[in-house]
Design a protein around this motif. Structure first.
Motif, short mmCIF file in Angstrom:
data_model
loop_
_atom_site.label_atom_id
_atom_site.label_comp_id
_atom_site.label_asym_id
_atom_site.label_seq_id
_atom_site.Cartn_x
_atom_site.Cartn_y
_atom_site.Cartn_z
N GLU A 238 0.82 -1.21 0.00
CA GLU A 238 0.00 0.00 0.00
C GLU A 238 0.85 1.26 0.00
O GLU A 238 2.02 1.24 0.40
CB GLU A 238 -0.95 0.02 1.21
CG GLU A 238 -0.32 0.40 2.53
CD GLU A 238 0.34 -0.75 3.27
OE1 GLU A 238 0.66 -0.58 4.46
OE2 GLU A 238 0.53 -1.82 2.65
N ALA A 239 0.27 2.36 -0.43
CA ALA A 239 0.95 3.65 -0.45
C ALA A 239 0.99 4.26 0.94
O ALA A 239 0.11 4.02 1.76
CB ALA A 239 0.25 4.60 -1.40
N VAL A 240 2.03 5.05 1.19
CA VAL A 240 2.02 5.99 2.29
C VAL A 240 1.46 7.28 1.70
O VAL A 240 2.05 7.84 0.77
CB VAL A 240 3.42 6.21 2.88
CG1 VAL A 240 3.37 7.26 3.99
CG2 VAL A 240 3.99 4.90 3.40
N VAL A 241 0.33 7.73 2.20
CA VAL A 241 -0.42 8.82 1.56
C VAL A 241 0.47 10.04 1.33
O VAL A 241 1.14 10.53 2.24
CB VAL A 241 -1.64 9.22 2.40
CG1 VAL A 241 -2.37 10.40 1.76
CG2 VAL A 241 -2.59 8.05 2.55
N GLY A 242 0.48 10.52 0.10
CA GLY A 242 1.19 11.75 -0.25
C GLY A 242 2.63 11.58 -0.64
O GLY A 242 3.27 12.56 -1.03
N LYS A 391 10.14 15.79 4.20
CA LYS A 391 9.25 15.46 5.31
C LYS A 391 8.11 14.56 4.85
O LYS A 391 7.83 13.53 5.48
CB LYS A 391 8.68 16.74 5.93
CG LYS A 391 7.84 16.47 7.17
CD LYS A 391 7.37 17.78 7.82
CE LYS A 391 6.55 17.49 9.08
NZ LYS A 391 6.08 18.76 9.73
N ALA A 392 7.48 14.90 3.74
CA ALA A 392 6.37 14.08 3.24
C ALA A 392 6.83 12.67 2.92
O ALA A 392 6.08 11.70 3.07
CB ALA A 392 5.76 14.73 2.00
N ASP A 393 8.07 12.55 2.48
CA ASP A 393 8.59 11.24 2.08
C ASP A 393 9.38 10.55 3.18
O ASP A 393 10.05 9.54 2.94
CB ASP A 393 9.45 11.39 0.82
CG ASP A 393 8.61 11.70 -0.41
OD1 ASP A 393 7.57 11.04 -0.58
OD2 ASP A 393 8.96 12.59 -1.18
N GLY A 394 9.33 11.09 4.40
CA GLY A 394 9.89 10.39 5.54
C GLY A 394 11.39 10.47 5.72
O GLY A 394 11.98 9.60 6.37
N HIS A 395 12.02 11.52 5.17
CA HIS A 395 13.48 11.61 5.27
C HIS A 395 13.95 12.99 5.71
O HIS A 395 14.97 13.50 5.23
CB HIS A 395 14.11 11.26 3.92
CG HIS A 395 13.89 9.84 3.52
ND1 HIS A 395 14.54 8.79 4.13
CD2 HIS A 395 13.07 9.28 2.60
CE1 HIS A 395 14.14 7.65 3.59
NE2 HIS A 395 13.24 7.93 2.66
#
Length: 488
Positions: A238-242, A391-395
């Protein structure tokens, strides 16, 4: 000691600078820019070109020279930086043990969704590229004094450097190329596999590693993609939203942000969201396991419904078992185990629906057999401008934004040409890698209108006609969760 080395540490608070990336005339299938390299000192780029197949070219790009050396960084809570007070305390401890330690401030650049920040390092000494052993001796002496430290190569800092940089760039012009793009998870979702092995299995012309995979789960499950994975129209993660994603269909590629939604509807009309696909289940979750999972479902006191390809419930069972070929298993934990027991009786049906939405357009992405989606680590370029979505991509941290690492990047030009690039790193004196900002600048220089960062570090690999053409930093190709394949 070279003046550059002394200046490098004295100017630790300076950000890396680069020449503005020139607008490229969208001609990457036949040539790359030969000047105005966006990183380091100005000068001509050394470049070699090789025709791989119709519409596909491979370039080797080298620029810069080594002038950085080594220092010793004191560790602060396991990291090589901290607050000013923490760095001062670490330096004072080292001074008390007889070492000349200093504290330097550095600036982490701001990106599109995360503001600029500062940090502090406590360091000892400066040595040239050939004097690493002297820095290692100091680390040993510090260890004997119960002070934790490590040797740091200044070229990895992400601040000013002269390089060098060593890139491999693969360009695909769909006007001449007659093959197609695909994603692959290898033998199964759970197992990691090298890009060259995935490429060999299907006779791919070329391949690069895909997105990040989960290193924080059970060892036998670490091929699981972190974020969206669609292979031949089937949602396997599944996607991580955004978060950013690379959408592949036929010989077209585009980059956007996505979300995925999967629901289960029982014969009695009860509907529930499916929280995940092919991953470990958390408390009170529904997770769908497909036959591509490649491992047993978790034996976690939950409940499971085994479904055939039409959604009929073949078996209702306690959690923990195989996913038979041609089936899917809906796994519930906690209160969602109760949902499975109540709404997934044998011979009932469970309709599973999946939708992937393009968040830029708000429209659904048709999951046809020709569609693949690879989750990106970080968005780099949007509409021809640097736009880093750390930030949106977790890094959003110093290590990922500022520090230099090997990187794999994917970009699309205005006319739809695909650019795949690897920049090798972690090889002092040979190639320094790239920070996120530098990765964006490189993709702009190459002509990308849209670009994302894929997995990097030891995972960065480019395979062309069965051969790994870059130099992975582990010394050998690493098994990864998924890969992008170019098929004839």
């Amino acid at each position: 000691m070279p003046r550059r080395l002394i200046a490098g540490l004295a100017a630790l608070s300076l950000l890396a600078t680069a020449a503005p990336a020139p607008a490229n005339a969208d001609s990457v299938s036949s040539r790359l820019p030969t000047a105005s390299f966006p990183l380091g000192q100005s000068g001509a780029v050394t470049q070699k070109q090789k025709a791989v197949a119709a519409g596909i070219d491979l370039f080797t790009v080298v620029h810069g020279k080594p002038t950085d050396g080594y220092t010793v960084s004191l560790l602060i809570k396991g990291k090589d930086y901290g607050t000013q007070a923490e760095a001062e305390a670490a330096a004072e401890t080292a001074r008390g043990a007889g070492f000349e330690a200093g504290v330097q401030q550095f600036t982490r650049p701001g990106v599109a969704d995360y503001p600029e920040g500062s940090g502090y390092t406590a360091r000892i000494g400066l040595w040239t590229l050939k004097e690493r052993s002297k820095a290692e001796k100091v680390v040993k002496q510090l260890k004997d004094a119960n002070i934790k430290a490590k040797v740091d190569y200044l070229g990895d800092d992400g601040l000013q450097t002269t390089g060098p940089w060593n890139l491999r760039v693969l360009t695909v012009d769909p006007r001449a190329f007659r093959g197609s793009y695909h994603a692959s998870i290898g033998a199964n979702v759970a197992k990691r596999e090298t890009p060259s092995s995935m490429a060999k299995r299907v006779g791919a012309i070329a391949a690069v590693n895909g997105g990040f995979f989960n290193i924080h789960t059970a060892k036998n499950l670490r091929g699981e993609p972190v974020g969206i994975s669609v292979v031949d129209g089937r949602l396997l993660s599944e996607a991580v939203v955004g978060r950013s994603a690379l959408i592949l269909k036929g010989r077209t590629a585009r980059i956007t942000e996505v979300k995925s939604t999967t629901t289960a509807t029982s014969s009695d009309g009860e509907k529930s969201t499916i929280n995940g696909v092919n991953r470990m289940a958390g408390p009170d979750e529904l997770v769908l396991y497909t036959e591509e999972y490649g491992a047993k479902t978790p034996a976690d006191d939950g409940a499971e419904a085994v479904l055939d390809d039409k959604g009929q419930v073949l078996e209702l069972r306690p959690a923990g078992g195989k996913v038979p070929r041609g089936t899917r298993v809906l796994h519930g934990t906690g209160i969602m185990a109760d949902w499975v027991w109540s709404h997934a009786w044998e011979k009932w049906s469970l309709k599973v629906t999946t939708k992937v939405t393009d968040l830029r357009t708000g429209k659904g992405i048709p999951l046809t057999p020709e569609t693949s989606i690879i989750g990106g680590g970080v968005g780099l370029v949007r509409n021809g401008h640097e736009r880093i979505t750390a930030k949106a991509d977790g890094h959003a941290n110093v290590n990922m934004i500022l520090r230099r690492h090997p990187r794999t990047m994917a970009g699309v030009t205005k006319s739809g040409k695909l650019i795949l690039a690897t920049v090798d790193g972690r090889k002092p004196g040979v190639t320094v890698g790239a920070s996120m900002v530098e990765a964006a600048q490189l993709m702009l220089w190459l002509g990308a209108r849209q670009a994302i960062n894929l997995d990097g570090g030891g995972s960065s690999a480019m395979v062309v006609k069965g051969k790994v053409v870059n130099h992975p930093s582990d010394g050998a190709e690493r098994g990864v969760g998924d890969a992008l394949l170019i098929l004839p």
